[in-house]
Design a protein around this motif. Structure first.
Motif, PDB file in Angstrom:
ATOM      1  N   ALA A   1     -98.122  67.606 -48.067  1.00  6.72           N
ATOM      2  CA  ALA A   1     -96.982  68.225 -47.395  1.00  6.72           C
ATOM      3  C   ALA A   1     -96.522  69.441 -48.169  1.00  6.72           C
ATOM      4  O   ALA A   1     -96.408  69.387 -49.392  1.00  6.72           O
ATOM      5  N   ALA A   2     -96.262  70.524 -47.453  1.00  2.12           N
ATOM      6  CA  ALA A   2     -95.748  71.750 -48.056  1.00  2.12           C
ATOM      7  C   ALA A   2     -94.724  72.352 -47.106  1.00  2.12           C
ATOM      8  O   ALA A   2     -94.859  72.221 -45.881  1.00  2.12           O
ATOM      9  N   PRO A   3     -93.714  73.012 -47.657  1.00  7.45           N
ATOM     10  CA  PRO A   3     -92.778  73.705 -46.781  1.00  7.45           C
ATOM     11  C   PRO A   3     -93.520  74.756 -45.955  1.00  7.45           C
ATOM     12  O   PRO A   3     -94.422  75.424 -46.442  1.00  7.45           O
ATOM     13  N   GLY A   4     -93.144  74.843 -44.696  1.00  9.48           N
ATOM     14  CA  GLY A   4     -93.818  75.779 -43.788  1.00  9.48           C
ATOM     15  C   GLY A   4     -92.827  76.696 -43.125  1.00  9.48           C
ATOM     16  O   GLY A   4     -91.770  76.999 -43.681  1.00  9.48           O
ATOM     17  N   GLU A   5     -93.157  77.119 -41.924  1.00 10.20           N
ATOM     18  CA  GLU A   5     -92.290  78.009 -41.169  1.00 10.20           C
ATOM     19  C   GLU A   5     -91.010  77.273 -40.784  1.00 10.20           C
ATOM     20  O   GLU A   5     -91.064  76.129 -40.332  1.00 10.20           O
TER      21      GLU A   5
ATOM     22  N   ALA B   1     -88.499  63.756 -36.214  1.00  8.06           N
ATOM     23  CA  ALA B   1     -88.346  65.176 -35.873  1.00  8.06           C
ATOM     24  C   ALA B   1     -88.164  65.967 -37.166  1.00  8.06           C
ATOM     25  O   ALA B   1     -87.058  66.108 -37.658  1.00  8.06           O
ATOM     26  N   LEU B   2     -89.260  66.428 -37.722  1.00 11.52           N
ATOM     27  CA  LEU B   2     -89.234  67.215 -38.947  1.00 11.52           C
ATOM     28  C   LEU B   2     -89.436  68.673 -38.588  1.00 11.52           C
ATOM     29  O   LEU B   2     -90.277  69.001 -37.772  1.00 11.52           O
ATOM     30  N   ALA B   3     -88.689  69.541 -39.209  1.00  9.72           N
ATOM     31  CA  ALA B   3     -88.871  70.967 -38.969  1.00  9.72           C
ATOM     32  C   ALA B   3     -89.047  71.650 -40.313  1.00  9.72           C
ATOM     33  O   ALA B   3     -88.448  71.259 -41.307  1.00  9.72           O
ATOM     34  N   GLY B   4     -89.907  72.636 -40.332  1.00 10.05           N
ATOM     35  CA  GLY B   4     -90.099  73.400 -41.549  1.00 10.05           C
ATOM     36  C   GLY B   4     -91.122  72.827 -42.506  1.00 10.05           C
ATOM     37  O   GLY B   4     -91.130  73.169 -43.687  1.00 10.05           O
ATOM     38  N   TRP B   5     -92.010  71.975 -42.011  1.00  9.86           N
ATOM     39  CA  TRP B   5     -93.043  71.371 -42.868  1.00  9.86           C
ATOM     40  C   TRP B   5     -94.419  71.606 -42.278  1.00  9.86           C
ATOM     41  O   TRP B   5     -94.597  71.608 -41.066  1.00  9.86           O
ATOM     42  N   ASP B   6     -95.385  71.769 -43.176  1.00  5.06           N
ATOM     43  CA  ASP B   6     -96.798  71.745 -42.822  1.00  5.06           C
ATOM     44  C   ASP B   6     -97.374  70.484 -43.451  1.00  5.06           C
ATOM     45  O   ASP B   6     -97.237  70.275 -44.653  1.00  5.06           O
ATOM     46  N   LEU B   7     -97.973  69.636 -42.636  1.00  2.00           N
ATOM     47  CA  LEU B   7     -98.528  68.363 -43.104  1.00  2.00           C
ATOM     48  C   LEU B   7    -100.024  68.329 -42.841  1.00  2.00           C
ATOM     49  O   LEU B   7    -100.486  68.808 -41.811  1.00  2.00           O
ATOM     50  N   VAL B   8    -100.755  67.717 -43.770  1.00  2.71           N
ATOM     51  CA  VAL B   8    -102.176  67.454 -43.573  1.00  2.71           C
ATOM     52  C   VAL B   8    -102.367  65.963 -43.775  1.00  2.71           C
ATOM     53  O   VAL B   8    -101.980  65.416 -44.815  1.00  2.71           O
ATOM     54  N   LEU B   9    -102.930  65.300 -42.783  1.00  2.00           N
ATOM     55  CA  LEU B   9    -103.259  63.884 -42.882  1.00  2.00           C
ATOM     56  C   LEU B   9    -104.763  63.764 -43.072  1.00  2.00           C
ATOM     57  O   LEU B   9    -105.534  64.260 -42.259  1.00  2.00           O
TER      58      LEU B   9
ATOM     59  N   GLY C   1     -88.153  75.746 -38.769  1.00  2.00           N
ATOM     60  CA  GLY C   1     -88.036  75.331 -37.383  1.00  2.00           C
ATOM     61  C   GLY C   1     -89.299  74.815 -36.740  1.00  2.00           C
ATOM     62  O   GLY C   1     -89.301  74.478 -35.565  1.00  2.00           O
ATOM     63  N   ALA C   2     -90.409  74.754 -37.480  1.00  2.00           N
ATOM     64  CA  ALA C   2     -91.667  74.310 -36.883  1.00  2.00           C
ATOM     65  C   ALA C   2     -92.313  73.229 -37.743  1.00  2.00           C
ATOM     66  O   ALA C   2     -92.293  73.308 -38.969  1.00  2.00           O
ATOM     67  N   LEU C   3     -92.849  72.225 -37.102  1.00  2.00           N
ATOM     68  CA  LEU C   3     -93.652  71.203 -37.776  1.00  2.00           C
ATOM     69  C   LEU C   3     -95.085  71.434 -37.348  1.00  2.00           C
ATOM     70  O   LEU C   3     -95.396  71.447 -36.154  1.00  2.00           O
ATOM     71  N   ARG C   4     -95.971  71.653 -38.325  1.00  2.00           N
ATOM     72  CA  ARG C   4     -97.392  71.843 -38.023  1.00  2.00           C
ATOM     73  C   ARG C   4     -98.167  70.757 -38.760  1.00  2.00           C
ATOM     74  O   ARG C   4     -97.898  70.467 -39.920  1.00  2.00           O
ATOM     75  N   ILE C   5     -99.146  70.170 -38.070  1.00  2.00           N
ATOM     76  CA  ILE C   5     -99.923  69.071 -38.631  1.00  2.00           C
ATOM     77  C   ILE C   5    -101.401  69.383 -38.500  1.00  2.00           C
ATOM     78  O   ILE C   5    -101.859  69.868 -37.466  1.00  2.00           O
ATOM     79  N   GLY C   6    -102.152  69.063 -39.553  1.00  2.00           N
ATOM     80  CA  GLY C   6    -103.596  69.163 -39.537  1.00  2.00           C
ATOM     81  C   GLY C   6    -104.204  67.811 -39.869  1.00  2.00           C
ATOM     82  O   GLY C   6    -103.601  67.017 -40.602  1.00  2.00           O
ATOM     83  N   PHE C   7    -105.360  67.537 -39.343  1.00  2.00           N
ATOM     84  CA  PHE C   7    -106.047  66.268 -39.553  1.00  2.00           C
ATOM     85  C   PHE C   7    -107.442  66.540 -40.063  1.00  2.00           C
ATOM     86  O   PHE C   7    -108.125  67.432 -39.562  1.00  2.00           O
ATOM     87  N   THR C   8    -107.888  65.752 -41.032  1.00  2.00           N
ATOM     88  CA  THR C   8    -109.237  65.901 -41.533  1.00  2.00           C
ATOM     89  C   THR C   8    -109.766  64.553 -42.005  1.00  2.00           C
ATOM     90  O   THR C   8    -109.005  63.701 -42.460  1.00  2.00           O
ATOM     91  N   VAL C   9    -111.059  64.390 -41.848  1.00  2.00           N
ATOM     92  CA  VAL C   9    -111.754  63.183 -42.308  1.00  2.00           C
ATOM     93  C   VAL C   9    -113.089  63.638 -42.881  1.00  2.00           C
ATOM     94  O   VAL C   9    -113.835  64.353 -42.216  1.00  2.00           O
ATOM     95  N   THR C  10    -113.384  63.235 -44.104  1.00  2.00           N
ATOM     96  CA  THR C  10    -114.621  63.681 -44.744  1.00  2.00           C
ATOM     97  C   THR C  10    -115.817  62.864 -44.271  1.00  2.00           C
ATOM     98  O   THR C  10    -115.673  61.770 -43.713  1.00  2.00           O
ATOM     99  N   ARG C  11    -116.998  63.387 -44.547  1.00  2.00           N
ATOM    100  CA  ARG C  11    -118.223  62.701 -44.149  1.00  2.00           C
ATOM    101  C   ARG C  11    -118.444  61.414 -44.920  1.00  2.00           C
ATOM    102  O   ARG C  11    -119.268  60.590 -44.509  1.00  2.00           O
ATOM    103  N   LYS C  12    -117.741  61.229 -46.019  1.00  2.00           N
ATOM    104  CA  LYS C  12    -117.861  59.977 -46.773  1.00  2.00           C
ATOM    105  C   LYS C  12    -117.410  58.784 -45.937  1.00  2.00           C
ATOM    106  O   LYS C  12    -117.841  57.669 -46.178  1.00  2.00           O
ATOM    107  N   VAL C  13    -116.528  59.033 -44.977  1.00  2.00           N
ATOM    108  CA  VAL C  13    -115.971  57.953 -44.163  1.00  2.00           C
ATOM    109  C   VAL C  13    -117.016  57.385 -43.204  1.00  2.00           C
ATOM    110  O   VAL C  13    -117.022  56.199 -42.925  1.00  2.00           O
TER     111      VAL C  13
END
Length: 122
Positions: A44-48, A85-93, A50-62
């Motif tokens: 998680a990192a502070p982002g823009e 309802a989170l605003a102002g965060w960029d999340l990567v799961l 008023g906006a919540l942005r999320i990214g998803f990734t899964v490695t080939r090890k899985v």
């Protein structure tokens, strides 16, 4: 008049609310906080504002593509149902080996715990 509607304009980049570009993933990884749980890893990192942005990734090890896509779908559903309802965060799961085998309620608890650990929610 032919009755045909005008074609939709071509899409430009990722839809709002999603992290798609490598540089965005790398920025969150380098500047953000990290919280690991058995079912997932959250970055998680502070982002823009008023906006919540999320990214998803899964490695080939899985696993192979079918397993990785199933794991990603589980993460997306957990985020859809479990993120407040989170605003102002960029999340990567990040999906882990344990993501696909965990009970969904436990996966949701992992997500909530990771959000608290990373300081995104109180």
């Amino acid at each position: 008049m032919s009755g045909a509607a005008d074609p939709a304009p071509p899409r430009q980049g990722a839809p709002a609310g999603r992290l798609k570009k490598r540089r965005d993933f790398l920025r969150v990884a380098s500047r953000g906080k990290r919280a690991a749980r058995p079912g997932l890893v959250l970055q998680a990192a502070p982002g823009e504002p008023g906006a919540l942005r999320i990214g998803f990734t899964v490695t080939r090890k899985v696993g192979n593509a079918v397993v990785r896509n199933r794991t990603r779908r589980r993460l997306k559903e957990a985020a859809r149902l479990g993120l407040p309802a989170l605003a102002g965060w960029d999340l990567v799961l990040i999906g882990r080996e344990g993501t696909r085998g965990r009970d969904f309620a436990t996966l949701m608890a992992d997500l909530r715990g990771a959000l608290r650990q990373a300081g995104v929610t109180p």
